[in-house]
Design an enzyme around this catalytic site. Structure first.
Site, PDB file in Angstrom:
ATOM      1  N   LEU A  72      31.551  47.602  22.055  1.00  0.00           N
ATOM      2  CA  LEU A  72      32.343  47.478  23.278  1.00  0.00           C
ATOM      3  C   LEU A  72      31.413  47.219  24.453  1.00  0.00           C
ATOM      4  O   LEU A  72      30.407  47.916  24.614  1.00  0.00           O
ATOM      5  CB  LEU A  72      33.133  48.767  23.525  1.00  0.00           C
ATOM      6  CG  LEU A  72      33.953  49.297  22.344  1.00  0.00           C
ATOM      7  CD1 LEU A  72      34.493  50.682  22.657  1.00  0.00           C
ATOM      8  CD2 LEU A  72      35.060  48.334  21.998  1.00  0.00           C
ATOM      9  N   GLU A  73      31.733  46.240  25.260  1.00  0.00           N
ATOM     10  CA  GLU A  73      30.976  45.950  26.482  1.00  0.00           C
ATOM     11  C   GLU A  73      31.712  46.654  27.612  1.00  0.00           C
ATOM     12  O   GLU A  73      32.679  46.132  28.150  1.00  0.00           O
ATOM     13  CB  GLU A  73      30.935  44.445  26.721  1.00  0.00           C
ATOM     14  CG  GLU A  73      30.359  43.670  25.563  1.00  0.00           C
ATOM     15  CD  GLU A  73      31.034  42.319  25.380  1.00  0.00           C
ATOM     16  OE1 GLU A  73      31.882  41.929  26.205  1.00  0.00           O
ATOM     17  OE2 GLU A  73      30.707  41.664  24.382  1.00  0.00           O
TER      18      GLU A  73
END
Length: 178
Positions: free
Chosen positions: A121-122
């Site tokens: 996840l960014e």
């Protein structure tokens, strides 16, 4: 065509979709809720270079949570490991998460057919916010693919994100030729 809850369950039974751990309570009308894993990472350098290997520092989220701050990229990971062998999975942030000013994936929403791993996840935030491991973070939507597939992600020779991990993975852009 997006898969409904009953179709997602049928595909799990067939073995074309795998979600570990699976909890039927996380199954929505046409999606599956995923959770923030226990690890986060930050890049070691302030300036990132697209042609270089940008190393990350990984750490565990404490039980009391961790406060994230704007202006920084945090890499998180889903608690769930997934395999998608006949569908394209799209990961979107939960609206409840977005309403806290948290974005979980600015660019990497789609998992190619054959993607078998946890999802990095960014994470970025609009204002300081406390996150907790195991909190609901996003939802996976599954779409049917039309036509034959000859280039499954998990068997592509140049696939960069195939090593199974429970930790966030840094950008592998430097492996591209440009």
């Amino acid at each position: 065509m997006i898969l409904s809850d009953t179709k997602i369950l049928e595909e799990i039974e067939k073995g074309t979709i795998l979600i570990e751990p699976f909890n039927e309570e996380c199954l929505g009308t046409n999606s599956y809720d995923v959770h923030l894993g226990r690890h986060l990472a930050v890049y070691k350098n302030e300036v990132l270079d697209a042609k270089a290997h940008n190393e990350i520092e990984t750490f565990e989220i404490p039980d009391e949570g961790i406060i994230l701050h704007p202006g920084k990229i945090y890499l998180g990971v889903t608690k769930e490991y997934t395999e998608t062998l006949e569908h394209v999975a799209f990961l979107e942030g939960l609206s409840s998460v977005g309403r806290l000013g948290i974005s979980i994936n600015a660019n990497s929403r789609a998992g190619d057919v054959g993607f078998c791993n946890t999802w990095t996840l960014e994470i970025s935030v609009a204002q300081p916010v406390r996150l907790y491991k195991n909190m609901p973070i996003g939802q996976l939507f599954y779409f049917k693919v039309e036509g034959d597939i000859t280039n499954y992600y998990h068997i592509k020779k140049d696939a960069k994100y195939i090593d199974r991990t429970m930790k966030p993975v840094e950008s592998m852009m430097y492996k591209n030729k440009f």
